[in-house]
Motif scaffolding. Sequence first.
Motif, mmCIF file in Angstrom:
data_model
loop_
_atom_site.group_PDB
_atom_site.id
_atom_site.type_symbol
_atom_site.label_atom_id
_atom_site.label_comp_id
_atom_site.label_asym_id
_atom_site.label_seq_id
_atom_site.Cartn_x
_atom_site.Cartn_y
_atom_site.Cartn_z
ATOM 1 N N UNK A 20 0.822 -1.209 0.000
ATOM 2 C CA UNK A 20 0.000 0.000 0.000
ATOM 3 C C UNK A 20 0.857 1.261 0.000
ATOM 4 N N UNK A 21 1.960 1.228 0.725
ATOM 5 C CA UNK A 21 2.856 2.395 0.784
ATOM 6 C C UNK A 21 3.489 2.689 -0.569
ATOM 7 N N UNK A 22 3.605 1.676 -1.431
ATOM 8 C CA UNK A 22 4.208 1.866 -2.755
ATOM 9 C C UNK A 22 3.188 2.181 -3.844
ATOM 10 N N UNK A 23 1.932 1.903 -3.585
ATOM 11 C CA UNK A 23 0.910 2.165 -4.598
ATOM 12 C C UNK A 23 0.809 3.664 -4.865
ATOM 13 N N UNK A 24 0.578 4.046 -6.123
ATOM 14 C CA UNK A 24 0.594 5.473 -6.469
ATOM 15 C C UNK A 24 -0.385 6.331 -5.683
ATOM 16 N N UNK A 57 -0.111 -4.771 -12.461
ATOM 17 C CA UNK A 57 -0.386 -3.452 -13.036
ATOM 18 C C UNK A 57 0.701 -2.430 -12.688
ATOM 19 N N UNK A 58 1.106 -2.403 -11.439
ATOM 20 C CA UNK A 58 2.020 -1.349 -10.985
ATOM 21 C C UNK A 58 3.482 -1.783 -10.841
ATOM 22 N N UNK A 59 3.742 -3.077 -10.729
ATOM 23 C CA UNK A 59 5.094 -3.506 -10.375
ATOM 24 C C UNK A 59 5.642 -4.596 -11.291
ATOM 25 N N UNK A 60 5.250 -4.582 -12.539
ATOM 26 C CA UNK A 60 5.785 -5.547 -13.503
ATOM 27 C C UNK A 60 7.116 -5.003 -14.014
ATOM 28 N N UNK A 61 8.099 -5.043 -13.135
ATOM 29 C CA UNK A 61 9.438 -4.509 -13.384
ATOM 30 C C UNK A 61 10.442 -5.634 -13.208
ATOM 31 N N UNK A 62 11.676 -5.364 -13.505
ATOM 32 C CA UNK A 62 12.722 -6.365 -13.292
ATOM 33 C C UNK A 62 12.933 -6.580 -11.797
ATOM 34 N N UNK A 63 13.535 -7.697 -11.457
ATOM 35 C CA UNK A 63 13.849 -7.977 -10.061
ATOM 36 C C UNK A 63 14.742 -6.906 -9.469
ATOM 37 N N UNK A 64 15.696 -6.437 -10.244
ATOM 38 C CA UNK A 64 16.613 -5.399 -9.769
ATOM 39 C C UNK A 64 15.868 -4.087 -9.509
ATOM 40 N N UNK A 65 14.961 -3.720 -10.411
ATOM 41 C CA UNK A 65 14.184 -2.489 -10.220
ATOM 42 C C UNK A 65 13.283 -2.604 -8.986
ATOM 43 N N UNK A 66 12.694 -3.772 -8.781
ATOM 44 C CA UNK A 66 11.863 -3.979 -7.587
ATOM 45 C C UNK A 66 12.708 -3.908 -6.318
ATOM 46 N N UNK A 67 13.891 -4.512 -6.363
ATOM 47 C CA UNK A 67 14.801 -4.458 -5.211
ATOM 48 C C UNK A 67 15.132 -3.003 -4.885
ATOM 49 N N UNK A 68 15.480 -2.221 -5.904
ATOM 50 C CA UNK A 68 15.820 -0.814 -5.685
ATOM 51 C C UNK A 68 14.628 -0.040 -5.125
ATOM 52 N N UNK A 76 14.278 -0.956 -1.474
ATOM 53 C CA UNK A 76 15.351 -0.338 -0.695
ATOM 54 C C UNK A 76 15.118 1.158 -0.520
ATOM 55 N N UNK A 77 14.706 1.834 -1.607
ATOM 56 C CA UNK A 77 14.539 3.284 -1.565
ATOM 57 C C UNK A 77 13.277 3.714 -0.813
ATOM 58 N N UNK A 78 12.194 2.962 -0.968
ATOM 59 C CA UNK A 78 10.903 3.402 -0.447
ATOM 60 C C UNK A 78 10.483 2.746 0.860
ATOM 61 N N UNK A 79 11.079 1.608 1.171
ATOM 62 C CA UNK A 79 10.695 0.875 2.383
ATOM 63 C C UNK A 79 11.934 0.549 3.224
#
Length: 190
Positions: A67-71, A161-172, A175-178
């Motif tokens: 929820x904290x990451x949702x736009x 819908x919101x997080x279909x990104x690479x594993x590395x992008x999700x990791x970043x 790390x950055x937001x949580x």
Amino acid sequence: MTQSPDLANAVSRMQIQRRQAEQREAHYHEARVLLLIAQFSGAKSSLKGLTKLAKLDFLLRYPAMLERLLPEGVASWPVDTAPTSPERLAVESRMIRYKYGPWDQRYYRILGSLVARALISYGDGARAEFRTTAQGTAAAASLAATPEWAVTAARIKILKRYFNKSGSALKDLIYDSLPDAVDRPWRTEI
């Protein structure tokens, strides 16, 4: 000293109950991972990488973090998918802080079981890639249609819908937001 028959029977019953509980828990994790892989793979696509799988699973298992990451935060949840009050205070099953963020050591066992039962297959690439088989796609659709798994399936669609990104992008992103999820020693519970 020998055990009485009553004590031996009690010990045996406890062992059986423990094995049954472990089996139920394993099936639960396998179902959740199968639903994730089914949503993120298709006939010509796959879920690419253990890192991506682990980060998506983290967000699924910790809906308050998602929820904290949702736009739009709370407003991003479709009807009846927002975390309940108990879910905001508890976690359905803890993950461990590891090298690249949240991790669960059961992934290898879970994935192996899904492959052994012909529900998913591994890709041929150098990086781990997972896709559901025809049998796995059907099983995931059946699961998603049950009341017990409907909310989980809906949340996985939000992830797609919101997080279909690479594993590395999700990791970043994690790390950055949580930082509270990763600013802890390795091998400690999140």
